[in-house]
Motif scaffolding. Structure first.
Motif, mmCIF file in Angstrom:
data_model
loop_
_atom_site.group_PDB
_atom_site.id
_atom_site.type_symbol
_atom_site.label_atom_id
_atom_site.label_comp_id
_atom_site.label_asym_id
_atom_site.label_seq_id
_atom_site.Cartn_x
_atom_site.Cartn_y
_atom_site.Cartn_z
ATOM 1 N N MET A 308 0.865 52.577 -25.239
ATOM 2 C CA MET A 308 0.919 53.501 -26.369
ATOM 3 C C MET A 308 1.886 53.018 -27.441
ATOM 4 S SD MET A 308 0.952 57.221 -24.521
ATOM 5 C CE MET A 308 -0.085 57.525 -23.094
ATOM 6 N N VAL A 309 3.051 52.565 -27.007
ATOM 7 C CA VAL A 309 4.056 52.088 -27.964
ATOM 8 C C VAL A 309 3.543 50.852 -28.699
ATOM 9 C CG1 VAL A 309 6.377 51.148 -28.211
ATOM 10 C CG2 VAL A 309 5.970 53.064 -26.658
ATOM 11 N N ALA A 310 2.910 49.944 -27.969
ATOM 12 C CA ALA A 310 2.400 48.727 -28.590
ATOM 13 C C ALA A 310 1.337 49.036 -29.642
ATOM 14 C CB ALA A 310 1.829 47.793 -27.526
ATOM 15 N N SER A 311 0.448 49.984 -29.333
ATOM 16 C CA SER A 311 -0.593 50.319 -30.300
ATOM 17 C C SER A 311 -0.036 51.149 -31.447
ATOM 18 C CB SER A 311 -1.731 51.079 -29.615
ATOM 19 O OG SER A 311 -1.268 52.313 -29.092
ATOM 20 N N ALA A 312 1.000 51.968 -31.168
ATOM 21 C CA ALA A 312 1.586 52.786 -32.231
ATOM 22 C C ALA A 312 2.268 51.932 -33.291
ATOM 23 C CB ALA A 312 2.585 53.774 -31.636
ATOM 24 N N SER A 313 2.849 50.804 -32.881
ATOM 25 C CA SER A 313 3.527 49.949 -33.852
ATOM 26 C C SER A 313 2.559 49.348 -34.851
ATOM 27 C CB SER A 313 4.267 48.820 -33.119
ATOM 28 O OG SER A 313 3.351 47.969 -32.443
ATOM 29 N N GLU A 314 1.266 49.348 -34.527
ATOM 30 C CA GLU A 314 0.247 48.850 -35.443
ATOM 31 C C GLU A 314 -0.646 49.973 -35.954
ATOM 32 O OE1 GLU A 314 -1.840 45.714 -33.487
ATOM 33 O OE2 GLU A 314 -0.092 44.390 -33.416
ATOM 34 N N GLY A 315 -0.190 51.224 -35.768
ATOM 35 C CA GLY A 315 -0.907 52.370 -36.315
ATOM 36 C C GLY A 315 -2.182 52.730 -35.597
ATOM 37 N N ARG A 316 -2.305 52.389 -34.306
ATOM 38 C CA ARG A 316 -3.549 52.642 -33.586
ATOM 39 C C ARG A 316 -3.375 53.680 -32.486
ATOM 40 N NH1 ARG A 316 -3.027 47.269 -33.098
ATOM 41 N NH2 ARG A 316 -2.985 47.449 -30.826
ATOM 42 N N SER A 317 -2.280 54.425 -32.489
ATOM 43 C CA SER A 317 -2.045 55.429 -31.451
ATOM 44 C C SER A 317 -1.708 56.761 -32.110
ATOM 45 C CB SER A 317 -0.903 54.993 -30.525
ATOM 46 O OG SER A 317 -0.745 55.909 -29.463
ATOM 47 N N SER A 318 -2.223 57.840 -31.532
ATOM 48 C CA SER A 318 -1.978 59.160 -32.109
ATOM 49 C C SER A 318 -0.556 59.620 -31.810
ATOM 50 C CB SER A 318 -2.980 60.176 -31.548
ATOM 51 O OG SER A 318 -2.752 60.384 -30.174
ATOM 52 N N SER A 319 -0.011 60.376 -32.733
ATOM 53 C CA SER A 319 1.358 60.865 -32.566
ATOM 54 C C SER A 319 1.453 61.847 -31.403
ATOM 55 C CB SER A 319 1.849 61.528 -33.852
ATOM 56 O OG SER A 319 1.006 62.611 -34.210
ATOM 57 N N ARG A 320 0.382 62.632 -31.173
ATOM 58 C CA ARG A 320 0.459 63.614 -30.086
ATOM 59 C C ARG A 320 0.539 62.924 -28.721
ATOM 60 N NH1 ARG A 320 -5.588 66.344 -29.550
ATOM 61 N NH2 ARG A 320 -6.763 64.415 -29.196
ATOM 62 N N ALA A 321 -0.143 61.781 -28.561
ATOM 63 C CA ALA A 321 -0.049 61.049 -27.295
ATOM 64 C C ALA A 321 1.360 60.506 -27.099
ATOM 65 C CB ALA A 321 -1.073 59.920 -27.261
ATOM 66 N N ILE A 322 1.959 59.988 -28.165
ATOM 67 C CA ILE A 322 3.321 59.445 -28.082
ATOM 68 C C ILE A 322 4.313 60.534 -27.716
ATOM 69 C CG2 ILE A 322 5.187 58.440 -29.440
ATOM 70 C CD1 ILE A 322 3.153 56.400 -28.655
ATOM 71 N N TRP A 323 4.217 61.677 -28.375
ATOM 72 C CA TRP A 323 5.169 62.758 -28.108
ATOM 73 C C TRP A 323 4.986 63.319 -26.696
ATOM 74 C CZ3 TRP A 323 9.443 63.340 -30.505
ATOM 75 C CH2 TRP A 323 9.562 63.003 -31.852
ATOM 76 N N MET A 324 3.749 63.407 -26.236
ATOM 77 C CA MET A 324 3.512 63.897 -24.877
ATOM 78 C C MET A 324 4.060 62.913 -23.846
ATOM 79 S SD MET A 324 2.375 66.459 -23.140
ATOM 80 C CE MET A 324 1.284 67.370 -24.252
ATOM 81 N N ALA A 325 3.907 61.619 -24.099
ATOM 82 C CA ALA A 325 4.462 60.616 -23.193
ATOM 83 C C ALA A 325 5.988 60.700 -23.168
ATOM 84 C CB ALA A 325 4.014 59.224 -23.618
ATOM 85 N N ALA A 326 6.599 60.897 -24.337
ATOM 86 C CA ALA A 326 8.061 61.028 -24.400
ATOM 87 C C ALA A 326 8.533 62.258 -23.629
ATOM 88 C CB ALA A 326 8.517 61.097 -25.850
ATOM 89 N N ALA A 327 7.780 63.363 -23.749
ATOM 90 C CA ALA A 327 8.139 64.579 -23.015
ATOM 91 C C ALA A 327 8.016 64.368 -21.509
ATOM 92 C CB ALA A 327 7.249 65.735 -23.466
ATOM 93 N N SER A 328 6.971 63.655 -21.085
ATOM 94 C CA SER A 328 6.806 63.350 -19.659
ATOM 95 C C SER A 328 7.964 62.492 -19.152
ATOM 96 C CB SER A 328 5.472 62.638 -19.437
ATOM 97 O OG SER A 328 5.339 62.210 -18.103
ATOM 98 N N TYR A 329 8.351 61.487 -19.933
ATOM 99 C CA TYR A 329 9.459 60.608 -19.557
ATOM 100 C C TYR A 329 10.738 61.422 -19.363
ATOM 101 C CZ TYR A 329 12.987 56.910 -19.989
ATOM 102 O OH TYR A 329 14.049 56.069 -19.777
ATOM 103 N N LEU A 330 11.051 62.287 -20.324
ATOM 104 C CA LEU A 330 12.290 63.071 -20.264
ATOM 105 C C LEU A 330 12.241 64.089 -19.122
ATOM 106 C CD1 LEU A 330 12.916 63.678 -24.066
ATOM 107 C CD2 LEU A 330 14.187 62.163 -22.552
#
Length: 421
Positions: A308-330
């Motif tokens: 997700m992080v790799a694709s987000a750096s090139e604008g290919r990942s949705s923000s909701r997936a990133i935030w949900m992954a961050a919430a799961s990590y925490l």
């Protein structure tokens, strides 16, 4: 770490493999006397719970003293972590050096990673196998990928679910090599141990689905969660006349999760699986559907999170997936601290004062896994969604501007041609 060499899951591995080496069935025998003989703490893990191939692979360590075997086992797992991190982070598309180092630090600090070492667990080996299989697929080496997943399935069983990914993506060579790897491993196990000893693993499967194991709130897979919710809401226990409803609810929940994953897989017609979105979703699905899963299993979510992080750096990942992954990590880290402070040993004053809130906090490990699955699902379907309205409007406006400019240029050229004529 030095104080863990004679306890936790490593103790169970050593006792079980030692019993197997001496002709004792570790799946039906109480391992407590063996642990006392070896100077190990058996605790509640009184039977073997690992697959026969896993115990066969662990057996050479039992020829060493437990303390030495423990440190060698830790070295093997640390090597597996290093391999997985290198394959995930080193010189990968979308991961500049600074981002890769940041992710490496976050992985080392992650609660499921530290728990693998604390318990002397083996999920880091499975992580390395799954990352290596992903890189093999990246190089069109489907046979190697199938064999790597077969090894993971022989060791821990639940990676076998990834055969669904291979079938739906029509990676038939991977399917063939996976089936052949499991067949060869199974025949080799039977040849070494004999059929009765290999079949005795059924006792471990029955023990791991027993009420005493399923009721543990750190057992975070979907089936145990549904069981605990059923028992809590109905006030019943296993063996009651309504227990068939619980089993039906587990089956329904498993089918729903598997169906959602299959639908997302079939909706993606790109067999190349860009950013390994669908592969990541199947890993999260395997964690959800395994009959028994513990907090350290969450280490496998490192694969979808890094993708997700790799694709987000090139604008290919949705923000909701990133935030949900961050919430799961925490939450995977916070849940352990909250659990240890407020809920251990039961019943605590907090549980007596706020029983409903305490019950919700007990299930935070499952919620962290569920968040990870949702993040992987959103990541998988992100590139199937239409453009967001603002982006679509900007694209249309830019297209109109380009079209108008082209029209003006053609008009000027035509007018110039008429003047010349």
């Amino acid at each position: 770490m030095p104080a863990q060499w004679h306890r936790r899951d490593f103790s169970n591995y050593y006792e079980s493999a030692w019993a197997l080496r001496h002709g004792i069935d570790p799946y039906s025998t109480n391992l407590t006397p063996i642990g006392a003989h070896l100077g190990l703490e058996t605790n509640w893990l009184v039977h073997a719970s690992e697959t026969p191939p896993f115990l066969l692979c662990f057996e050479p360590l039992t020829r060493l003293r437990p303390r030495i075997a423990f440190w060698l086992w830790i070295a093997i797992n640390f090597s597996a972590l290093a391999i997985a991190m290198y394959l995930l982070l080193a010189r990968r598309r979308g991961l500049p050096g600074r981002t890769a180092w940041l992710l490496a630090g976050l992985m080392l600090m992650w609660a499921p990673v530290t728990l693998n070492f604390y318990w002397g667990q083996s999920q880091l080996i499975v992580l390395a196998l799954m990352v290596a299989a992903m890189r093999a697929l990246e190089r069109d080496r489907e046979g190697a990928a199938g064999l790597l997943i077969a090894i993971g399935a022989l060791l821990r069983a639940y990676p076998l679910l990834l055969v669904g990914y291979f079938v739906l993506r029509r990676k038939w060579r991977a399917v063939i090599f996976l089936a052949a790897g499991i067949a060869v491993g199974g025949f080799a196990t039977v040849a070494i141990l004999g059929f009765p000893q290999t079949l005795s693993f059924v006792h471990a499967a029955m023990w791991l689905t027993d009420y005493s194991v399923v009721k543990r709130v750190d057992n975070l897979s979907l089936g145990p969660f549904v069981s605990r919710m059923f028992w809590f809401l109905t006030g019943t226990l296993p063996g009651s006349s309504a227990d068939w409803i619980r089993r039906a609810a587990i089956l329904t929940a498993d089918v729903v999760v598997l169906g959602v994953t299959i639908r997302a897989t079939l909706a993606d017609e790109n067999r190349g699986d860009p950013d390994w979105r669908v592969y990541s979703l199947w890993i999260a699905t395997a964690l959800m559907l395994t009959p028994v899963g513990w907090h350290h299993y969450l280490v496998l979510l490192a694969i979808p999170f890094v993708q997700m992080v790799a694709s987000a750096s090139e604008g290919r990942s949705s923000s909701r997936a990133i935030w949900m992954a961050a919430a799961s990590y925490l939450l995977s880290a916070i849940s352990l601290r909250v659990f240890n402070r407020l809920l251990v040993p039961p019943p605590t004053a907090f549980q007596l004062a706020l029983p409903l809130l305490a019950r919700a906090l007990e299930e935070t490990s499952f919620i962290a896994l569920l968040m990870g699955y949702i993040a992987a699902y959103w990541f998988a379907i992100n590139h199937l969604q239409p453009e967001h309205p603002p982006q679509l409007h900007r694209a249309k406006a830019k297209h109109r501007l380009v079209a108008d400019a082209n029209y003006r240029n053609r008009a000027k050229a035509h007018a110039g041609q008429l003047v010349d004529e």
